[in-house]
Design an enzyme around this catalytic site. Structure first.
Site, mmCIF file in Angstrom:
data_model
loop_
_atom_site.group_PDB
_atom_site.id
_atom_site.type_symbol
_atom_site.label_atom_id
_atom_site.label_comp_id
_atom_site.label_asym_id
_atom_site.label_seq_id
_atom_site.Cartn_x
_atom_site.Cartn_y
_atom_site.Cartn_z
ATOM 1 N N HIS A 4 0.842 -1.205 0.000
ATOM 2 C CA HIS A 4 0.000 0.000 0.000
ATOM 3 C C HIS A 4 0.881 1.262 0.000
ATOM 4 C CE1 HIS A 4 -2.684 -2.935 2.272
ATOM 5 N NE2 HIS A 4 -3.487 -2.560 1.287
ATOM 6 N N ASP A 28 -3.472 -7.057 -7.492
ATOM 7 C CA ASP A 28 -4.885 -7.347 -7.729
ATOM 8 C C ASP A 28 -5.182 -7.102 -9.213
ATOM 9 O OD1 ASP A 28 -6.273 -7.696 -4.864
ATOM 10 O OD2 ASP A 28 -4.629 -6.274 -4.747
ATOM 11 N N SER A 55 0.294 -8.978 1.421
ATOM 12 C CA SER A 55 -1.167 -8.909 1.410
ATOM 13 C C SER A 55 -1.640 -8.798 2.857
ATOM 14 C CB SER A 55 -1.740 -10.193 0.793
ATOM 15 O OG SER A 55 -3.106 -10.337 1.140
HETATM 16 P P1 AMP Z 1 -6.428 -3.668 -0.480
HETATM 17 O O1 AMP Z 1 -6.278 -2.908 0.782
HETATM 18 O O2 AMP Z 1 -5.995 -5.089 -0.382
HETATM 19 O O3 AMP Z 1 -7.777 -3.469 -1.133
HETATM 20 O O4 AMP Z 1 -5.386 -3.007 -1.497
HETATM 21 C C1 AMP Z 1 -5.412 -1.642 -1.784
HETATM 22 C C2 AMP Z 1 -4.486 -1.380 -2.947
HETATM 23 O O5 AMP Z 1 -3.161 -1.794 -2.614
HETATM 24 C C3 AMP Z 1 -4.889 -2.165 -4.212
HETATM 25 O O6 AMP Z 1 -4.697 -1.363 -5.359
HETATM 26 C C4 AMP Z 1 -3.932 -3.316 -4.186
HETATM 27 O O7 AMP Z 1 -3.671 -3.870 -5.451
HETATM 28 C C5 AMP Z 1 -2.688 -2.652 -3.618
HETATM 29 N N1 AMP Z 1 -1.795 -3.678 -3.062
HETATM 30 C C6 AMP Z 1 -2.109 -4.653 -2.169
HETATM 31 N N2 AMP Z 1 -1.044 -5.458 -1.963
HETATM 32 C C7 AMP Z 1 -0.038 -4.981 -2.744
HETATM 33 C C8 AMP Z 1 1.310 -5.378 -2.989
HETATM 34 N N3 AMP Z 1 1.841 -6.429 -2.393
HETATM 35 N N4 AMP Z 1 2.041 -4.648 -3.867
HETATM 36 C C9 AMP Z 1 1.506 -3.574 -4.490
HETATM 37 N N5 AMP Z 1 0.238 -3.142 -4.316
HETATM 38 C C10 AMP Z 1 -0.525 -3.835 -3.452
#
Ligand code: AMP
Length: 291
Positions: free
Chosen positions: A38, A151, A186
């Site tokens: 993030h 994602d 993640s």
């Molecule tokens: P989330 O909180 O899981 O909905 O993720 C929010 C944003 O962070 C989304 O655009 C995800 O694709 C991105 N994101 C989550 N994990 C990663 C990662 N390991 N590397 C890069 N971006 C990430």
């Protein structure tokens, strides 16, 4: 850093920013439980914009009935500390009822994209994502919004929705951040036991193998998928949900790999469903680029 949870207040803040002539707004939508993945998006948004807004919203519309909505990690205090250290201007954390008050009934249906890959085992997930993200875009009016390649299907859905509905925002997709062993970061990794975490490295090993095979000139999708399956099924706690090689815009599976196709997978490690993907670069195309 302002922390805002009402729709009225975020509208006012954005209106004030626009009036002040803060010329660009960068936006990073998240569900919180923030990690370096993030933060990589936040840092890029900081570099490229005058104002950065981050949303923290565990969106009930994108969780199925038997999924982990209630136990999804929520670490709001720590998230705010991290974002404040990064120099974020506004954190928007609406409640579910603020986002979806009584009577809310509108959906956004990414028709040909929503039932492929993750959509098969998560029906309704991508319309839930599209509705929340579009609402945020309307409220925050960002110039650029930042998403992670991790994602992959979500990025394809958002790009398509923005293009189909002529939303005036640029979508930027940034690389997946991994731990030192290759496991994609993640928020759900918090669910993994130590053994599952070690076993989960088979996802990256399989994806790396696919990349190497394509690099070396293998274009037969079946052959690449079989090699990947072998690697993952060797790992006792892993159950494959899907592995597929797809066109990066249509998400249609491809019989022969072309440069830029994406190999994506979802694997359950015990009870935790993990996703990951890599883009395949064919050696022949690569050598042409060099020439
Ligand atoms: P989330 O909180 O899981 O909905 O993720 C929010 C944003 O962070 C989304 O655009 C995800 O694709 C991105 N994101 C989550 N994990 C990663 C990662 N390991 N590397 C890069 N971006 C990430």
């Amino acid at each position: 850093m302002q922390v805002i949870s009402s729709i009225q207040a975020i509208k006012q803040s954005i209106k004030a920013l626009i009036k002040e002539n803060r010329s660009t707004i960068g936006f990073v939508p998240t569900m919180g439980a923030l990690h370096e993945g993030h933060l990589s998006l936040v840092r890029q948004a900081k570099k490229e914009n005058d104002t950065v807004v981050v949303s923290i919203f565990v969106n009930p519309l994108q969780f199925g009935k038997h999924e982990d909505f209630t136990r999804y990690p929520r670490t709001f205090g720590n998230d705010c500390n991290l974002l404040s250290q990064e120099g974020v201007d506004i954190v928007f954390n609406p409640s579910a009822t603020e986002m979806y008050p009584d009577g809310f009934c509108t959906s956004v249906i990414p028709e040909s994209l929503e039932d492929k890959l993750c959509g098969k085992s998560r029906p309704g997930h991508f319309r839930g994502v599209a509705v929340a993200v579009l609402k945020f875009f309307n409220l925050i009016q960002p110039d650029i919004a930042y998403f992670g390649q991790k994602d992959f299907q979500q990025t394809v859905v958002i790009k398509r929705t923005v293009s189909d509905l002529n939303v005036g925002v640029t979508i930027k997709v940034l690389p997946t951040i991994r731990d030192q062993h290759g496991l994609a970061l993640s928020s759900r990794n918090a669910y993994l036991s130590e053994t599952e975490k070690t076993d989960a490295l088979c996802l990256y090993t399989a994806l790396t193998r696919a990349k190497t095979l394509a690099n070396m000139g293998t274009t037969d999708t079946g052959e690449i998928l079989r090699e990947m399956e072998k690697i993952i099924t060797r790992c006792t706690s892993a159950t494959i949900d899907y592995i597929a090689i797809v066109n990066p815009e249509t998400l249609e599976t491809v019989p022969k790999v072309q440069n830029g196709d994406v190999v994506a997978l979802a694997v359950r490690m015990g009870k935790t469903r993990l996703i990951d993907n890599v883009t395949l670069i064919l050696m022949i195309a690569f050598s042409c680029l060099i020439l």
